[in-house]
Motif scaffolding. Structure first.
Motif, mmCIF file in Angstrom:
data_model
loop_
_atom_site.group_PDB
_atom_site.id
_atom_site.type_symbol
_atom_site.label_atom_id
_atom_site.label_comp_id
_atom_site.label_asym_id
_atom_site.label_seq_id
_atom_site.Cartn_x
_atom_site.Cartn_y
_atom_site.Cartn_z
ATOM 1 N N ALA A 1 27.944 -31.356 -58.242
ATOM 2 C CA ALA A 1 28.386 -30.285 -57.379
ATOM 3 C C ALA A 1 28.818 -29.254 -58.141
ATOM 4 O O ALA A 1 29.522 -28.769 -58.460
ATOM 5 N N LEU A 2 28.531 -27.758 -56.697
ATOM 6 C CA LEU A 2 28.604 -26.565 -56.825
ATOM 7 C C LEU A 2 30.918 -26.387 -56.568
ATOM 8 O O LEU A 2 30.579 -27.436 -55.543
ATOM 9 N N GLN A 3 31.338 -26.073 -57.461
ATOM 10 C CA GLN A 3 32.425 -25.722 -56.277
ATOM 11 C C GLN A 3 32.789 -24.208 -56.348
ATOM 12 O O GLN A 3 32.290 -23.213 -57.329
ATOM 13 N N SER B 1 36.124 -19.612 -60.996
ATOM 14 C CA SER B 1 35.782 -18.795 -62.501
ATOM 15 C C SER B 1 35.460 -17.548 -62.202
ATOM 16 O O SER B 1 35.202 -16.503 -63.480
ATOM 17 N N GLY B 2 34.548 -16.617 -61.006
ATOM 18 C CA GLY B 2 34.162 -15.697 -61.045
ATOM 19 C C GLY B 2 32.588 -15.643 -62.022
ATOM 20 O O GLY B 2 32.190 -14.880 -61.929
ATOM 21 N N GLY B 3 32.538 -16.756 -62.193
ATOM 22 C CA GLY B 3 30.517 -16.991 -63.123
ATOM 23 C C GLY B 3 29.910 -17.039 -62.356
ATOM 24 O O GLY B 3 30.162 -17.023 -60.118
ATOM 25 N N PRO B 4 28.455 -16.950 -62.236
ATOM 26 C CA PRO B 4 27.416 -16.426 -61.008
ATOM 27 C C PRO B 4 26.592 -17.731 -60.709
ATOM 28 O O PRO B 4 27.228 -18.996 -61.688
ATOM 29 N N LEU B 5 26.765 -17.772 -59.645
ATOM 30 C CA LEU B 5 25.626 -18.693 -59.194
ATOM 31 C C LEU B 5 24.930 -19.742 -59.192
ATOM 32 O O LEU B 5 23.892 -18.592 -59.583
ATOM 33 N N ALA C 1 27.748 -14.115 -55.405
ATOM 34 C CA ALA C 1 28.038 -15.100 -53.847
ATOM 35 C C ALA C 1 27.449 -16.074 -53.521
ATOM 36 O O ALA C 1 25.970 -15.071 -52.899
ATOM 37 N N TYR C 2 27.875 -16.549 -52.650
ATOM 38 C CA TYR C 2 26.622 -16.681 -51.180
ATOM 39 C C TYR C 2 27.827 -16.615 -49.884
ATOM 40 O O TYR C 2 28.779 -16.189 -50.066
ATOM 41 N N ARG C 3 26.557 -17.206 -49.229
ATOM 42 C CA ARG C 3 27.034 -16.049 -48.040
ATOM 43 C C ARG C 3 26.353 -17.368 -47.144
ATOM 44 O O ARG C 3 25.041 -17.541 -46.571
ATOM 45 N N ILE C 4 26.939 -17.440 -45.555
ATOM 46 C CA ILE C 4 26.303 -18.139 -45.063
ATOM 47 C C ILE C 4 27.610 -17.371 -43.367
ATOM 48 O O ILE C 4 28.111 -17.041 -43.818
#
Length: 371
Positions: free
Chosen positions: A53-55, A77-81, A113-116
């Motif tokens: 799972a993604l955190q 942690s600021g890493g890429p998704l 980042a993701y946006r919803i």
């Protein structure tokens, strides 16, 4: 991405096979059966571990329109998704334990980042209200990696039709169309200007290709012919909106300049060819009648209100139960033949022949008193 290259699979990975032939065959290779061993898989398939799972953490929140909140989610942690493609959904586990799918509506090129965006539905299943009331910057969430069931195939000419919050899967398609230099047009409809999410953002992208159309200024909703009049000749149409809008576009397609139609529904499609059948909760539990015009999931949730669900369309797999006996008519877009043979069933869309009784292993069914 080369325009001649087929879109990636449901999880954003490149693949070499024909997209439309195999879209629905991609999903989890296997998953833990409810209360039992792993579902069987072909010995010819390589062993693969479940995707972790993604955190995520909410890093920003803003009002996108009346009753619509926009959330920005990032790696703590600021890493890429993980990468994703237009049309992808993010399956969020909310603090209450509810799981819901939301279309990613940012730019696929942005891996930071993701946006919803979520419209508040007070009479819905509670997920949208929970998001509006409890998710604020700093809230931690878990999610499944983005999965795509409404992929954008980058045809040379496209018309994007959005109804209200249906703009969410289409906005990334605009970014992709601009990136590839496609001949694209977008029509975004809604009751009034205040109900249209991302209106200013869309105008800024290309005011000549973006058409905002509101019911209050035009005397009511648009007809399918009116919407399709914006299509370049031979265009592929991508449509996401309420059921009347989809029906109008489908009826008008043959008389329009467009060549094909891809669409995503807000919820379950109407049941038009169902037969009445029954489900039994456990081997010797109560029998519940399923009318011809209702889903087994709706009937099950009346007896088991805590039964998890999300998409109502046979896409996400959240409502999965185990079939112990009976012959099911599987209508989902997720389960493999092997998973079905091992007993997996999605009651949101699956049915049975008239008079058939499906015996189901439903979580917690044995805890209910028998009639």
């Amino acid at each position: 991405m080369d325009l001649r290259t087929p879109p990636p699979d449901l999880y954003g990975r490149p693949r070499a096979d024909t997209f439309f032939r195999f879209l629905t065959a991609f999903g989890d290779r296997y998953s833990p059966a409810l209360g039992g061993p792993l579902l069987r898989r072909s010995p010819r398939r390589p062993f693969s571990r479940p995707t972790p799972a993604l955190q995520l953490v909410v890093t920003a929140r803003r009002r996108a329109a009346a009753d619509v909140v926009e959330l920005t989610l990032a790696d703590p942690s600021g890493g890429p998704l993980p990468p994703w493609q237009p049309g992808a959904h993010l399956r969020l586990a909310l603090p209450s334990g509810r799981e819901r799918h939301y279309s990613l509506c940012g730019d696929p090129a942005d891996t930071a980042a993701y946006r919803i965006a979520v419209r508040r539905l007070p009479a819905g299943g509670g997920g949208s209200v929970e998001i509006h009331d409890t998710l604020h910057p700093g809230t931690r969430l878990t999610a499944r990696r983005p999965r795509n069931g409404f992929a954008f195939c980058t045809e040379p000419a496209v018309l994007l039709l959005a109804g209200g919050i249906g703009i969410t899967p289409l906005l990334p398609m605009v970014h992709e169309a601009r990136r590839h230099g496609l001949d694209w047009h977008l029509v975004h409809t809604g009751r009034s200007a205040g109900t249209l999410p991302f209106a200013d953002e869309l105008r800024a992208l290309d005011p000549h290709r973006v058409h905002l159309r509101t019911d209050d200024e035009h005397g009511g909703p648009p007809t399918g012919a009116e919407l399709l009049a914006h299509a370049p000749r031979g265009a592929a149409v991508y449509c996401c909106g309420p059921a009347p809008m989809l029906a109008a576009v489908q009826r008008a397609l043959d008389g329009s300049p467009a060549a094909s139609l891809h669409f995503e529904r807000f919820g379950a499609a109407p049941i038009t060819d169902g037969e009445p059948f029954a489900v039994r909760l456990g081997a010797d539990g109560p029998v519940l009648d399923v009318p011809a015009d209702r889903s087994a999931l709706d009937v099950l949730r009346e007896a088991r209100p805590d039964l998890a669900y999300s998409c109502h369309q046979g896409f996400c797999g959240t409502c999965e139960v185990r079939l112990l006996a009976g012959t099911a008519d599987h209508r989902d877009r997720r389960l493999t033949a092997e998973q079905r043979a091992a007993g997996a069933l999605l009651p949101c869309v699956s049915r049975a022949a008239a008079g058939e009784t499906l015996v189901l292993d439903v979580p917690g069914a044995s805890d209910r008193p028998r009639p």
